[in-house]
Design a protein around this motif. Structure first.
Motif, short mmCIF file in Angstrom:
data_model
loop_
_atom_site.label_atom_id
_atom_site.label_comp_id
_atom_site.label_asym_id
_atom_site.label_seq_id
_atom_site.Cartn_x
_atom_site.Cartn_y
_atom_site.Cartn_z
N PRO A 124 19.58 -3.53 -78.44
CA PRO A 124 19.49 -2.92 -77.11
C PRO A 124 18.84 -1.54 -77.12
O PRO A 124 18.39 -1.05 -76.09
CB PRO A 124 20.94 -2.82 -76.65
N ALA A 125 18.78 -0.89 -78.31
CA ALA A 125 18.27 0.48 -78.37
C ALA A 125 17.12 0.66 -79.37
O ALA A 125 16.76 1.80 -79.67
CB ALA A 125 19.41 1.43 -78.72
N ASP A 126 16.54 -0.42 -79.87
CA ASP A 126 15.47 -0.32 -80.86
C ASP A 126 14.39 -1.36 -80.57
O ASP A 126 14.70 -2.48 -80.17
CB ASP A 126 16.00 -0.56 -82.27
N ALA A 127 13.13 -0.96 -80.82
CA ALA A 127 12.02 -1.89 -80.65
C ALA A 127 10.93 -1.59 -81.67
O ALA A 127 10.71 -0.44 -82.03
CB ALA A 127 11.44 -1.77 -79.24
N ASN A 128 10.27 -2.65 -82.11
CA ASN A 128 9.07 -2.51 -82.94
C ASN A 128 7.88 -2.46 -81.99
O ASN A 128 7.83 -3.23 -81.02
CB ASN A 128 8.93 -3.71 -83.88
N VAL A 129 6.94 -1.56 -82.27
CA VAL A 129 5.77 -1.39 -81.41
C VAL A 129 4.51 -1.53 -82.26
O VAL A 129 4.38 -0.88 -83.29
CB VAL A 129 5.79 0.01 -80.72
N THR A 130 3.60 -2.37 -81.81
CA THR A 130 2.28 -2.48 -82.43
C THR A 130 1.31 -1.80 -81.48
O THR A 130 1.32 -2.08 -80.27
CB THR A 130 1.88 -3.95 -82.65
N TYR A 131 0.50 -0.89 -82.01
CA TYR A 131 -0.39 -0.11 -81.16
C TYR A 131 -1.68 0.21 -81.90
O TYR A 131 -1.78 0.05 -83.11
CB TYR A 131 0.28 1.20 -80.71
N SER A 132 -2.67 0.65 -81.15
CA SER A 132 -3.93 1.12 -81.73
C SER A 132 -4.23 2.50 -81.16
O SER A 132 -3.94 2.76 -79.99
CB SER A 132 -5.07 0.17 -81.40
N LEU A 133 -4.80 3.37 -81.98
CA LEU A 133 -5.27 4.65 -81.49
C LEU A 133 -6.76 4.51 -81.20
O LEU A 133 -7.50 3.90 -81.97
CB LEU A 133 -5.05 5.76 -82.52
N THR A 134 -7.17 5.06 -80.06
CA THR A 134 -8.58 5.03 -79.69
C THR A 134 -9.14 6.44 -79.60
O THR A 134 -8.40 7.39 -79.33
CB THR A 134 -8.79 4.32 -78.34
N LEU A 135 -10.41 6.55 -79.84
CA LEU A 135 -11.12 7.82 -79.73
C LEU A 135 -12.35 7.56 -78.87
O LEU A 135 -13.19 6.73 -79.23
CB LEU A 135 -11.53 8.32 -81.11
N GLU A 136 -12.40 8.22 -77.74
CA GLU A 136 -13.48 8.01 -76.78
C GLU A 136 -13.65 6.53 -76.45
O GLU A 136 -14.75 6.02 -76.34
CB GLU A 136 -14.78 8.61 -77.28
#
Length: 178
Positions: A124-136
């Protein structure tokens, strides 16, 4: 995967170089005087919880929680957002100001953003996150792994995620809290 390997958008090598330089320069204030030694920085990865089945103890309103994780994650990585607003969406943000100042202080950082690709709740209080960083608009750091935590009624970027990004710069001692 190699940083900035998304060449479909053009100028991938320049974008990757700029992203690495941004992260390294932004974190110089926390640098370790003893030197590093790593030649290729790893993609930031936070140890994630593993579960074969969805957690029966996920948040009561999964859709609302996922929406908040995405919004707060993208707010945290948006250079146009004020520091105090970033502190509010960072786990223990009031104790992480030195690390956050270093992370957010570079002028080139005004072009880096995060795109959340996937949120998976492990409790209920934790999640795995998949993300990407973008530049311009071009992907500079694809498929990074992080975690979000629910703290004081708000879904926040975990300290582990910020510290993993700080260490990506080769910094062995990123500052108090890491």
């Amino acid at each position: 995967m190699v940083l900035g390997s998304d060449l479909r958008r053009g100028n991938g090598r320049g974008v990757a170089t700029a992203a690495v330089l941004f992260l390294a320069a932004a974190l110089t204030a926390c640098s370790d005087e003893s030197g590093g030694g790593e030649t290729d920085p790893p993609i930031p990865s936070v140890e994630q919880s593993t579960s074969a089945e969805p957690s029966p103890t996920a948040p009561a309103d999964v859709a609302a929680a996922e929406r908040e994780v995405r919004e707060n994650w993208e707010k945290f990585f948006d250079p146009a957002v004020a520091q105090k607003d970033k502190t509010a969406v960072l786990e223990n943000g009031d104790r992480m100001t030195q690390v956050l100042d270093s992370f957010s202080g570079d002028q080139r950082g005004r072009q880096v953003k995060a795109v959340v690709e996937k949120v998976e709740f492990t409790s209920p209080a934790d999640a795995n996150v998949t993300y990407s960083l973008t530049l311009e608009g071009a992907t500079a750091l694809p498929g990074a792994s992080g975690t979000a935590v629910e703290q004081d009624g708000t879904w926040k970027v975990s300290v582990k995620t910020l510290c993993a990004l700080v260490q990506l710069s080769g910094n062995e001692s990123p500052g108090p809290g890491c």
